[in-house]
Write a protein that holds these residues in place. Sequence first.
Motif, short mmCIF file in Angstrom:
data_model
loop_
_atom_site.label_atom_id
_atom_site.label_comp_id
_atom_site.label_asym_id
_atom_site.label_seq_id
_atom_site.Cartn_x
_atom_site.Cartn_y
_atom_site.Cartn_z
N ARG A 224 34.59 34.77 56.85
CA ARG A 224 34.27 35.93 55.73
C ARG A 224 33.08 36.81 56.40
O ARG A 224 31.95 36.17 56.72
CB ARG A 224 33.97 35.58 54.20
N ASN A 225 33.19 38.09 56.40
CA ASN A 225 31.98 38.85 56.81
C ASN A 225 31.84 40.11 55.96
O ASN A 225 32.58 40.15 54.78
CB ASN A 225 31.87 39.27 58.16
N ASP A 226 30.94 40.97 56.02
CA ASP A 226 31.03 42.10 55.35
C ASP A 226 32.17 43.22 55.23
O ASP A 226 32.45 44.00 54.22
CB ASP A 226 29.69 42.97 55.51
N ASN A 227 33.17 43.06 56.16
CA ASN A 227 34.06 43.67 56.17
C ASN A 227 35.55 42.78 56.12
O ASN A 227 36.49 42.96 56.68
CB ASN A 227 34.25 44.74 57.56
N THR A 228 35.56 41.77 55.22
CA THR A 228 36.58 40.83 54.97
C THR A 228 37.26 41.32 53.50
O THR A 228 36.12 41.35 52.58
CB THR A 228 36.17 39.71 55.13
N VAL A 229 38.18 41.28 53.18
CA VAL A 229 39.07 41.38 52.00
C VAL A 229 39.52 39.93 51.92
O VAL A 229 40.45 39.43 52.58
CB VAL A 229 39.87 42.43 51.70
N VAL A 230 39.13 39.23 50.56
CA VAL A 230 39.58 38.01 50.42
C VAL A 230 40.83 38.23 49.05
O VAL A 230 40.45 38.60 47.93
CB VAL A 230 38.78 36.87 49.78
N ILE A 231 42.07 37.95 49.22
CA ILE A 231 43.17 37.93 48.22
C ILE A 231 43.56 36.46 47.72
O ILE A 231 43.94 35.79 48.62
CB ILE A 231 44.24 38.66 48.59
N THR A 232 43.57 36.29 46.45
CA THR A 232 43.61 34.93 45.85
C THR A 232 44.84 35.27 45.13
O THR A 232 44.85 35.93 43.97
CB THR A 232 42.41 34.39 45.14
N TYR A 233 45.94 34.22 45.30
CA TYR A 233 46.92 34.15 44.30
C TYR A 233 46.75 33.11 43.13
O TYR A 233 46.60 32.01 43.75
CB TYR A 233 48.24 33.63 45.20
N VAL A 234 46.85 33.36 41.91
CA VAL A 234 46.15 32.60 40.79
C VAL A 234 47.63 31.76 40.59
O VAL A 234 48.54 32.65 39.82
CB VAL A 234 45.44 33.45 40.04
N SER A 235 47.48 30.61 40.26
CA SER A 235 48.55 29.54 39.93
C SER A 235 48.86 29.78 38.42
O SER A 235 47.79 30.10 37.75
CB SER A 235 48.18 28.16 40.27
N ASN A 236 50.25 29.78 38.17
CA ASN A 236 50.41 29.67 36.56
C ASN A 236 50.15 28.13 35.82
O ASN A 236 50.23 28.14 34.71
CB ASN A 236 51.85 30.01 36.26
N ASP A 237 49.97 27.11 36.69
CA ASP A 237 49.88 25.99 36.32
C ASP A 237 48.44 25.72 35.86
O ASP A 237 47.40 26.15 36.47
CB ASP A 237 50.01 24.79 37.41
N PRO A 238 48.28 25.52 34.51
CA PRO A 238 46.81 25.47 33.92
C PRO A 238 45.88 24.63 34.71
O PRO A 238 44.74 25.00 34.79
CB PRO A 238 47.07 24.87 32.48
N TYR A 239 46.36 23.36 35.17
CA TYR A 239 45.44 22.72 35.75
C TYR A 239 44.84 23.22 37.17
O TYR A 239 43.78 23.47 37.48
CB TYR A 239 45.85 21.22 35.87
N THR A 240 46.10 23.57 37.97
CA THR A 240 45.80 24.17 39.15
C THR A 240 45.04 25.55 39.34
O THR A 240 43.99 25.83 40.14
CB THR A 240 46.99 24.38 40.10
N ARG A 241 45.21 26.23 38.09
CA ARG A 241 44.67 27.53 37.94
C ARG A 241 43.04 27.61 38.12
O ARG A 241 42.40 28.38 38.59
CB ARG A 241 45.14 28.27 36.82
N GLN A 242 42.54 26.35 37.40
CA GLN A 242 41.05 26.23 37.17
C GLN A 242 40.52 26.46 38.63
O GLN A 242 39.43 26.94 38.78
CB GLN A 242 40.88 24.85 36.67
N ASP B 30 57.56 28.94 37.19
CA ASP B 30 56.87 28.13 38.21
C ASP B 30 56.43 29.03 39.20
O ASP B 30 56.64 30.01 39.56
CB ASP B 30 58.13 27.38 38.87
N ASP B 31 55.33 28.45 39.93
CA ASP B 31 54.54 29.14 40.98
C ASP B 31 55.49 29.60 42.32
O ASP B 31 55.30 30.61 42.67
CB ASP B 31 53.61 28.31 41.46
N ALA B 32 56.67 28.70 42.50
CA ALA B 32 57.36 28.91 43.54
C ALA B 32 58.33 30.34 43.25
O ALA B 32 58.78 31.08 43.91
CB ALA B 32 58.62 27.90 43.66
N ALA B 33 58.58 30.43 41.94
CA ALA B 33 59.08 31.88 41.46
C ALA B 33 58.13 32.98 41.45
O ALA B 33 58.51 34.02 41.92
CB ALA B 33 59.69 31.48 40.21
N LEU B 34 57.12 32.58 41.12
CA LEU B 34 55.89 33.61 41.04
C LEU B 34 55.79 34.23 42.54
O LEU B 34 55.39 35.56 42.51
CB LEU B 34 54.61 33.12 40.60
#
Length: 382
Positions: free
Chosen positions: A271-289, A332-336
Amino acid sequence: MTSSTGTASRGAGAEATTREIAQQPRLWREVERLVSARRASLEEFLAPLVAHENLRVVLAGAGTSHHVGQILATTLARRLGRRVEAIATTDIVADPHGSFAQDVPTLLVSFARSGDSPESVATTELAEQCLSECHHLVITCNSAGHLARTHAERPKSQVLLLPAESNDEGFAMTSSFTCMTLAALLTLGGTSYDGLGDRLAAAAERVLATVDAKAHTLVDQAPERLVYLGSGALRGLAAESALKVLELTAGQIVATSESSLGFRHGPKAIRNDNTVVITYVSNDPYTRQYDLDIVAELLEGARPGGVVTVAASTAGLPEESTWLLEGLEDVDDAALALPAIVCAQLIGLYASLGLGLTPDNPFPSGEVNRVVQGVTLHRLRA
């Protein structure tokens, strides 16, 4: 894909990729009808196999097709109550004795867009050599491919041919990837997924309408590096997303992937000043944390537009930087992963065009090919 169709059509050599991204919702509905029509014969083939308590299911493919297996493995393991693993065909061909070290009843599920990659058929033949009992489910987009033809009449094989349009003409796998993922989920996940194809298609149509402009805006920042993060099933999605950028930009934009927790263990150094980080957020309540934790950490001191989240719910997330997959909070996340990958496909398409490349063939010199070439297959000795 309203605005994107116009934009891409002005870019030379983007017509196939643009069309194949846009056609996915329609093809997903067609895949659901196809699997439903084949349900009886597929169940007749699969039921006796799943009855084996020690059945091992191996999901095999190379590149994007391997990411199909990575996305599906944990979900199908829960659904089937059996051991399910995603192993790249490239790993199987290089080390078949290691990949098939345990001689147990095995269902080898092969994913292949064309079925003509050297490793595709070699993997099925090596499985036969190493295992006493092996059955094959071939999911492919090409009826004329070597893999489909080889297994068409074999008694221990079932070939599931997907709509001809899913055999992408463009360099990067888009509709082939999502159609194979959906077909496997519907086939191996059982009737509990009935109606899922239509729901995902409707969500993808909303993504095409709402995310298109956001993808343009992200690419207009001219990021040097893109990082995709995801947990569980979405880890495979992150890997596929990074690959789309690498392929479509001919490697001119550095793209990588990691799990939300794993990113801190060294890979965060990218990561530097010209990086974009894209996070896929889980539907599973535990994993989502864990996904929310890394997003909060990344947002500290981040430049505007430097952190993006893709999620079915904005709960715990900044709404202004969340690309919403509306109406899918309970899947399910596999479908998401299916409507989520459309976001990455759009980013890859526009990044390619922004660099003056031709997305349908980013490597006109032939350095990298649509169907892998140059592989020498060596004979396996007992």
